[in-house]
Motif scaffolding. Structure first.
Motif, PDB file in Angstrom:
ATOM      1  N   TYR A 109      24.023  74.937   8.054  1.00 43.96           N
ATOM      2  CA  TYR A 109      23.527  76.092   8.806  1.00 43.96           C
ATOM      3  C   TYR A 109      22.651  75.568   9.940  1.00 43.96           C
ATOM      4  O   TYR A 109      21.774  74.726   9.710  1.00 43.96           O
ATOM      5  N   VAL A 110      22.912  76.042  11.162  1.00 42.99           N
ATOM      6  CA  VAL A 110      22.089  75.659  12.300  1.00 42.99           C
ATOM      7  C   VAL A 110      21.775  76.886  13.139  1.00 42.99           C
ATOM      8  O   VAL A 110      22.456  77.916  13.052  1.00 42.99           O
ATOM      9  N   VAL A 111      20.736  76.748  13.949  1.00 40.85           N
ATOM     10  CA  VAL A 111      20.409  77.758  14.954  1.00 40.85           C
ATOM     11  C   VAL A 111      20.441  77.048  16.302  1.00 40.85           C
ATOM     12  O   VAL A 111      19.698  76.094  16.523  1.00 40.85           O
ATOM     13  N   ILE A 112      21.357  77.506  17.179  1.00 33.51           N
ATOM     14  CA  ILE A 112      21.487  76.934  18.517  1.00 33.51           C
ATOM     15  C   ILE A 112      21.282  78.056  19.530  1.00 33.51           C
ATOM     16  O   ILE A 112      22.003  79.057  19.491  1.00 33.51           O
ATOM     17  N   SER A 113      20.284  77.904  20.387  1.00 34.97           N
ATOM     18  CA  SER A 113      19.954  78.907  21.409  1.00 34.97           C
ATOM     19  C   SER A 113      19.774  80.292  20.789  1.00 34.97           C
ATOM     20  O   SER A 113      20.235  81.299  21.319  1.00 34.97           O
ATOM     21  N   GLY A 114      19.118  80.317  19.631  1.00 33.83           N
ATOM     22  CA  GLY A 114      18.827  81.577  18.954  1.00 33.83           C
ATOM     23  C   GLY A 114      19.985  82.182  18.182  1.00 33.83           C
ATOM     24  O   GLY A 114      19.858  83.270  17.625  1.00 33.83           O
ATOM     25  N   VAL A 115      21.109  81.491  18.117  1.00 34.82           N
ATOM     26  CA  VAL A 115      22.291  82.011  17.417  1.00 34.82           C
ATOM     27  C   VAL A 115      22.488  81.260  16.103  1.00 34.82           C
ATOM     28  O   VAL A 115      22.540  80.023  16.086  1.00 34.82           O
ATOM     29  N   ASP A 116      22.605  82.020  14.996  1.00 39.23           N
ATOM     30  CA  ASP A 116      22.885  81.432  13.688  1.00 39.23           C
ATOM     31  C   ASP A 116      24.340  80.987  13.632  1.00 39.23           C
ATOM     32  O   ASP A 116      25.234  81.719  14.065  1.00 39.23           O
ATOM     33  N   LYS A 117      24.578  79.786  13.102  1.00 40.65           N
ATOM     34  CA  LYS A 117      25.945  79.297  12.944  1.00 40.65           C
ATOM     35  C   LYS A 117      26.087  78.637  11.580  1.00 40.65           C
ATOM     36  O   LYS A 117      25.285  77.789  11.224  1.00 40.65           O
ATOM     37  N   TYR A 118      27.086  79.073  10.840  1.00 35.55           N
ATOM     38  CA  TYR A 118      27.396  78.511   9.526  1.00 35.55           C
ATOM     39  C   TYR A 118      28.723  77.765   9.627  1.00 35.55           C
ATOM     40  O   TYR A 118      29.639  78.209  10.312  1.00 35.55           O
ATOM     41  N   PHE A 119      28.844  76.659   8.913  1.00 44.17           N
ATOM     42  CA  PHE A 119      30.059  75.851   8.946  1.00 44.17           C
ATOM     43  C   PHE A 119      30.763  75.907   7.593  1.00 44.17           C
ATOM     44  O   PHE A 119      30.230  76.429   6.617  1.00 44.17           O
ATOM     45  N   ASP A 120      31.967  75.358   7.564  1.00 42.02           N
ATOM     46  CA  ASP A 120      32.800  75.409   6.354  1.00 42.02           C
ATOM     47  C   ASP A 120      32.051  74.913   5.124  1.00 42.02           C
ATOM     48  O   ASP A 120      31.262  73.959   5.201  1.00 42.02           O
ATOM     49  N   ILE A 121      32.354  75.536   4.002  1.00 39.06           N
ATOM     50  CA  ILE A 121      31.771  75.123   2.727  1.00 39.06           C
ATOM     51  C   ILE A 121      32.513  73.889   2.231  1.00 39.06           C
ATOM     52  O   ILE A 121      33.744  73.832   2.282  1.00 39.06           O
ATOM     53  N   THR A 122      31.748  72.915   1.782  1.00 42.34           N
ATOM     54  CA  THR A 122      32.299  71.680   1.212  1.00 42.34           C
ATOM     55  C   THR A 122      31.948  71.654  -0.269  1.00 42.34           C
ATOM     56  O   THR A 122      30.811  71.931  -0.645  1.00 42.34           O
ATOM     57  N   TYR A 123      32.934  71.311  -1.093  1.00 45.77           N
ATOM     58  CA  TYR A 123      32.719  71.213  -2.540  1.00 45.77           C
ATOM     59  C   TYR A 123      32.731  69.754  -2.954  1.00 45.77           C
ATOM     60  O   TYR A 123      33.573  68.984  -2.503  1.00 45.77           O
ATOM     61  N   ILE A 124      31.784  69.398  -3.809  1.00 42.06           N
ATOM     62  CA  ILE A 124      31.705  68.044  -4.340  1.00 42.06           C
ATOM     63  C   ILE A 124      31.526  68.136  -5.850  1.00 42.06           C
ATOM     64  O   ILE A 124      30.646  68.863  -6.334  1.00 42.06           O
ATOM     65  N   ASP A 125      32.366  67.391  -6.587  1.00 43.15           N
ATOM     66  CA  ASP A 125      32.211  67.307  -8.040  1.00 43.15           C
ATOM     67  C   ASP A 125      31.160  66.261  -8.367  1.00 43.15           C
ATOM     68  O   ASP A 125      31.246  65.118  -7.882  1.00 43.15           O
ATOM     69  N   VAL A 126      30.188  66.640  -9.164  1.00 44.93           N
ATOM     70  CA  VAL A 126      29.188  65.695  -9.654  1.00 44.93           C
ATOM     71  C   VAL A 126      29.516  65.448 -11.120  1.00 44.93           C
ATOM     72  O   VAL A 126      29.619  66.393 -11.909  1.00 44.93           O
ATOM     73  N   ILE A 127      29.736  64.183 -11.451  1.00 44.43           N
ATOM     74  CA  ILE A 127      30.144  63.823 -12.810  1.00 44.43           C
ATOM     75  C   ILE A 127      29.086  62.933 -13.458  1.00 44.43           C
ATOM     76  O   ILE A 127      28.258  62.333 -12.769  1.00 44.43           O
ATOM     77  N   ALA A 128      29.147  62.866 -14.778  1.00 41.59           N
ATOM     78  CA  ALA A 128      28.254  61.973 -15.516  1.00 41.59           C
ATOM     79  C   ALA A 128      28.796  60.541 -15.382  1.00 41.59           C
ATOM     80  O   ALA A 128      30.005  60.346 -15.264  1.00 41.59           O
ATOM     81  N   PRO A 129      27.920  59.547 -15.412  1.00 41.50           N
ATOM     82  CA  PRO A 129      28.402  58.163 -15.385  1.00 41.50           C
ATOM     83  C   PRO A 129      29.349  57.918 -16.582  1.00 41.50           C
ATOM     84  O   PRO A 129      29.161  58.476 -17.659  1.00 41.50           O
ATOM     85  N   LEU A 130      30.332  57.084 -16.375  1.00 40.75           N
ATOM     86  CA  LEU A 130      31.353  56.817 -17.388  1.00 40.75           C
ATOM     87  C   LEU A 130      30.762  56.397 -18.729  1.00 40.75           C
ATOM     88  O   LEU A 130      31.244  56.814 -19.783  1.00 40.75           O
ATOM     89  N   ASP A 131      29.700  55.615 -18.700  1.00 35.67           N
ATOM     90  CA  ASP A 131      29.141  55.122 -19.968  1.00 35.67           C
ATOM     91  C   ASP A 131      28.439  56.225 -20.780  1.00 35.67           C
ATOM     92  O   ASP A 131      28.030  55.989 -21.900  1.00 35.67           O
ATOM     93  N   THR A 132      28.327  57.431 -20.232  1.00 32.92           N
ATOM     94  CA  THR A 132      27.714  58.538 -20.991  1.00 32.92           C
ATOM     95  C   THR A 132      28.766  59.490 -21.563  1.00 32.92           C
ATOM     96  O   THR A 132      28.424  60.433 -22.243  1.00 32.92           O
ATOM     97  N   TRP A 133      30.049  59.262 -21.232  1.00 34.33           N
ATOM     98  CA  TRP A 133      31.112  60.135 -21.748  1.00 34.33           C
ATOM     99  C   TRP A 133      31.284  59.914 -23.234  1.00 34.33           C
ATOM    100  O   TRP A 133      31.213  58.799 -23.726  1.00 34.33           O
ATOM    101  N   THR A 134      31.499  60.998 -23.950  1.00 33.95           N
ATOM    102  CA  THR A 134      31.719  60.863 -25.402  1.00 33.95           C
ATOM    103  C   THR A 134      33.121  61.267 -25.773  1.00 33.95           C
ATOM    104  O   THR A 134      33.827  61.886 -25.055  1.00 33.95           O
TER     105      THR A 134
END
Length: 95
Positions: free
Chosen positions: A70-95
């Motif tokens: 999200y940015v404001v340029i010259s008083g105008v709000d601008k939103y950009f595409d949503i990005t998704y990221i998977d956050v996983i547990a480290p491999l050594d913690t998997w059961t």
């Protein structure tokens, strides 16, 4: 989809394809997998990228995170595409 690990320290970089260097506000909005929402102040990467450096406690929940620049340029709000990221547990913690 991108994948990171819980507690991973990294620089998140989001390309906007728009020159945001003159923006008076530069933020990255996020939604954690548990529904918690928040905002980080973004740094500028080049002229078209918003970046944020995580700490060991930033990415603290496993699951799909959503990010939106999200940015404001010259008083105008601008939103950009949503990005998704998977956050996983480290491999050594998997059961």
């Amino acid at each position: 989809m991108n994948t990171l690990r819980v507690a991973q320290v990294c620089v998140l970089t989001f390309e906007t394809s728009t020159n945001i260097s003159s923006a008076s506000t530069k933020e990255i909005n996020y939604r954690k997998p548990d529904g918690t929402v928040g905002t980080w102040t973004a740094s500028l990467g080049g002229t078209t990228q918003a970046t944020y450096t995580t700490t060991g406690s930033t990415l603290n929940i496993v699951g799909k995170w959503a990010f939106e620049v999200y940015v404001v340029i010259s008083g105008v709000d601008k939103y950009f595409d949503i990005t998704y990221i998977d956050v996983i547990a480290p491999l050594d913690t998997w059961t």
